[in-house]
Structures are given as C-alpha cells and as structure tokens.
Write a protein that holds these residues in place. Structure first.
Motif, PDB file in Angstrom:
ATOM      1  N   UNK A  76      -0.370 -11.288  -4.686  1.00  9.56           N
ATOM      2  CA  UNK A  76      -0.710 -12.691  -4.871  1.00  9.56           C
ATOM      3  C   UNK A  76      -1.625 -12.927  -6.059  1.00  9.56           C
ATOM      4  N   UNK A  77      -2.155 -14.149  -6.126  1.00 12.36           N
ATOM      5  CA  UNK A  77      -2.990 -14.558  -7.254  1.00 12.36           C
ATOM      6  C   UNK A  77      -4.277 -13.736  -7.316  1.00 12.36           C
ATOM      7  N   UNK A  78      -4.967 -13.620  -6.181  1.00  7.11           N
ATOM      8  CA  UNK A  78      -6.223 -12.867  -6.174  1.00  7.11           C
ATOM      9  C   UNK A  78      -5.986 -11.399  -6.490  1.00  7.11           C
ATOM     10  N   UNK A  94      -9.598 -18.698  -7.165  1.00  5.03           N
ATOM     11  CA  UNK A  94      -8.696 -17.725  -6.551  1.00  5.03           C
ATOM     12  C   UNK A  94      -7.273 -18.267  -6.463  1.00  5.03           C
ATOM     13  N   UNK A  95      -7.038 -19.420  -7.068  1.00  5.76           N
ATOM     14  CA  UNK A  95      -5.736 -20.080  -7.015  1.00  5.76           C
ATOM     15  C   UNK A  95      -5.076 -20.041  -8.398  1.00  5.76           C
ATOM     16  N   UNK A  96      -3.793 -20.387  -8.425  1.00  8.49           N
ATOM     17  CA  UNK A  96      -3.029 -20.350  -9.675  1.00  8.49           C
ATOM     18  C   UNK A  96      -3.243 -21.625 -10.477  1.00  8.49           C
ATOM     19  N   UNK A  97      -4.414 -21.726 -11.085  1.00  8.84           N
ATOM     20  CA  UNK A  97      -4.750 -22.870 -11.917  1.00  8.84           C
ATOM     21  C   UNK A  97      -5.650 -22.441 -13.047  1.00  8.84           C
ATOM     22  N   UNK A  98      -6.193 -23.408 -13.750  1.00  5.39           N
ATOM     23  CA  UNK A  98      -6.992 -23.074 -14.927  1.00  5.39           C
ATOM     24  C   UNK A  98      -8.318 -22.419 -14.556  1.00  5.39           C
ATOM     25  N   UNK A  99      -8.786 -22.600 -13.317  1.00  3.61           N
ATOM     26  CA  UNK A  99     -10.051 -21.976 -12.929  1.00  3.61           C
ATOM     27  C   UNK A  99      -9.915 -20.461 -12.770  1.00  3.61           C
TER      28      UNK A  99
END
Length: 355
Positions: free
Chosen positions: A247-249, A331-336
């Motif tokens: 996953x993303x993390x 921890x998500x699929x975004x710019x952060x």
C-alpha cells in the motif's frame, strides 16, 4: 523541494517580449519549475478512462465537490479552489498553504457526506479519494447514480489501479502501489481544467520532494531497520489498524529502504499487539488526526497506550522513543505523502523522531 515564493501554481502570462523569454526560462529552471513551459491546451470534448469508467468533459467544470482530502488539496495546489462547491472527508486540517482557498469552500462533512448533500451543490464533477466512497458499493453513491444526473466522477487512480476494493475493509492490493498514480491524478485533473502548466509544475515539486527525502538517507545503512504504521483503532483495547504490504504507507518505507513488519496485503489490516510486539519494529509511526471517529484518532491517546500497555511498553521503539507522529493524510496517496517522506527521512537519518 521547498515551494517557491513565487506563485508556481499559477498560469504564465500569455504575452512576454521575445527578449525576456531566455532569461525567464533560465529563471524557471533555476526554481525547479521548468514544467510551467510545458503542456498544450485541452481540446474539448476530453475523454478520460478513470478506473474503467470513461468520463467525458465538454468544458472545464465550474462546480466541483470533493470527497477526500487528497483530491481537495490537489485541486487547491492547482489553484482551483474557486471551482470547489463543497469538500468532505478530512483527516487533518488543511495545509496552511491552502487556508485562504479552503475558507471559501463549504465543508459538507468531516467524514463522508450524504448523496443528497453532494448533489445539492449541483456539481459538474465529483472527485473521490477512495473507491468505496464512489464506486460499485459507494458509501456516498455509485458512479451510475451520479451519471444518471449528468455528474462526472473521478476516483483517484491510486485507489483503484492494481487494487481490489471488494476484498478487505479498505481493499486489498493486487500490485504494489505506484507513486506514478499520484502524478497521473495531477496531470489528468490539470487536463480536465485546462491548467496543464500548473500540473507540470506541481508534479515537478512532488518529484523534487521525493528525491530530497532519498538524498537525506544517502550513505545511511538501513538494512536492519524496520517500521510499523499505526493509523487508528476502533477501540484502544482492540487490534489496531496498521499499514499492510504493497500500500501507500508501505511504499513510503520501501522508497526509504526500511522494512514493513506487517505482511498482510490488505491496505489497513488489523493485527494484534502481541504479534506486532513480537515483530519488534525499530520505529513506530503513528497517525495524527484532527477528525474524531475513533478514540485512537487522538495521537496522544496512542502515545499513552504505547507507554502504559503491558505488551507495547516493552517494544524497543517505545522504550527508546523511536516514535514518529505523522499527519494521517501524509499516509495517503496525495500531495502530503511527499512531505511525509521528508519527515520520515529526517528521523531515519538522525535516529531522532521529530517533536
């Protein structure tokens, strides 16, 4: 890559004297935003195949409702706050960079909004961070329901490509998450709104942040370093939601050369603390949230639990203070995510968690 003090996400003026172009291009390259000079205008009608559902845009949407903070902040980063008619599903407060845009956008719900609340804003486009919000079993509504009303939908590709969202509470990865899916979202949304130059600039910035995080760890031996992401828990006395493989993390750890101690391919499986304590990760990374759906959304309660629970208090990461507090949205699929990578890299390189 730090954000430039100039408005790197604005479109370039259309008229410049030819004698200034070479100097201007040199300046852009020096700022790391040469992508501003790229991108042809959108030719409408534009068709985008999004998660297997073709979406047709005859013009740039003027009214958008976002379901998920990643998509909201992505549109803010593209300078499109004026097009947002409503936002929802927030884990953290909006980034300071986008407070001015966000202050003008009604928040329909801190978590998922109702279908009626979304369509009541008469959007031409609804973006969703998670397919389970707008998908075959949409918690807000199905794509067919929105389509019947003439409302286009866009699910961030990061949550549908290489993933089965009908298996596991938060879906199961069939293939490892690819960071290119974020760049794809930026580029596709920029095309939908005919702001390709801003999209290119934003992707350049994100790639620069990733490279910066990796550069921080150049020469650091992390071959024996492991970590655990604790997102939340339905109750502090129950098994926690932790980051699974692929996953993303997990991508964040792999990018930095650190091993995830969880082997499940579910996005956020529940695993017992006894099992996690036996794995004894070098680092614990816990989510900080501003939402309050579960008691463990409060990171201070997470810290209190780790330090006082008879099982977790003996973990090396707890005893030696190797606990990193990270915004849940990072921890998500975004710019952060890219800022999160830099935060993790700083801790892994020094052995000291950020306050």
């Amino acid at each position: 890559m730090p954000r430039s003090s100039c408005a790197s996400h604005r479109e370039l003026p259309h008229r410049r004297s030819s004698c200034m172009l070479p100097r201007f291009a040199t300046l852009l390259a020096g700022l790391g935003i040469a992508g501003l000079a790229q991108g042809a205008p959108t030719a409408y009608p534009l068709t985008i195949d999004n998660c297997g559902k073709p979406q047709v845009f005859t013009q740039a949407p003027q009214r958008v409702v976002t379901i998920g903070q990643a998509g909201t902040e992505m549109l803010y980063a593209l300078g499109l706050g004026a097009q947002l008619a409503g936002s929802s599903l927030w884990f953290n407060d909006v980034l300071p960079d986008y407070q001015a845009q966000d202050a003008k956008v009604p928040r329909l719900a801190d978590n998922e909004p109702s279908f009626e609340a979304v369509v009541g804003k008469r959007p031409q486009l609804v973006t969703a961070q998670f397919e389970w919000m707008v998908g075959d079993q949409g918690a807000v509504g199905t794509r067919e329901q929105f389509d019947e009303l003439g409302i286009a939908t866009y699910v961030l590709p990061s949550d549908c490509e290489g993933k089965d969202n009908l298996v596991g509470a938060d879906g199961t990865r069939l293939q490892a998450f690819q960071v290119e899916s974020i760049y794809k979202s930026v580029s596709e949304l920029a095309s939908v709104f005919d702001v390709q130059a801003r999209g290119a600039a934003l992707n350049d910035e994100l790639k620069g942040r990733l490279a910066n995080a990796q550069a921080q760890l150049a020469g650091v031996d992390l071959s024996n370093t492991s970590a655990l992401f604790w997102f939340s828990s339905a109750d502090l006395a129950t098994d926690p939601y932790v980051a699974g493989r692929q996953g993303v993390a997990d991508f964040m750890l792999r990018t930095l050369g650190v091993r995830n101690v969880v082997s499940s391919t579910e996005e956020w499986p529940t695993v017992s603390w006894e099992t996690l304590a036996k794995a004894n990760p070098t680092w614990l990374i816990i989510a900080r949230m501003d939402r309050r759906r579960f008691p463990a959304d409060d990171y201070q309660k997470k810290l209190d639990f780790l330090r006082n629970d008879p099982v977790t208090q003996h973990m090396d990461a707890v005893k030696h203070g190797r606990i990193i507090v990270l915004d849940a949205e990072a921890m998500q699929a975004g710019i952060r995510l890219f800022r999160g990578l830099q935060t993790l890299a700083a801790a892994f390189s020094t052995g000291v968690a950020a306050p």
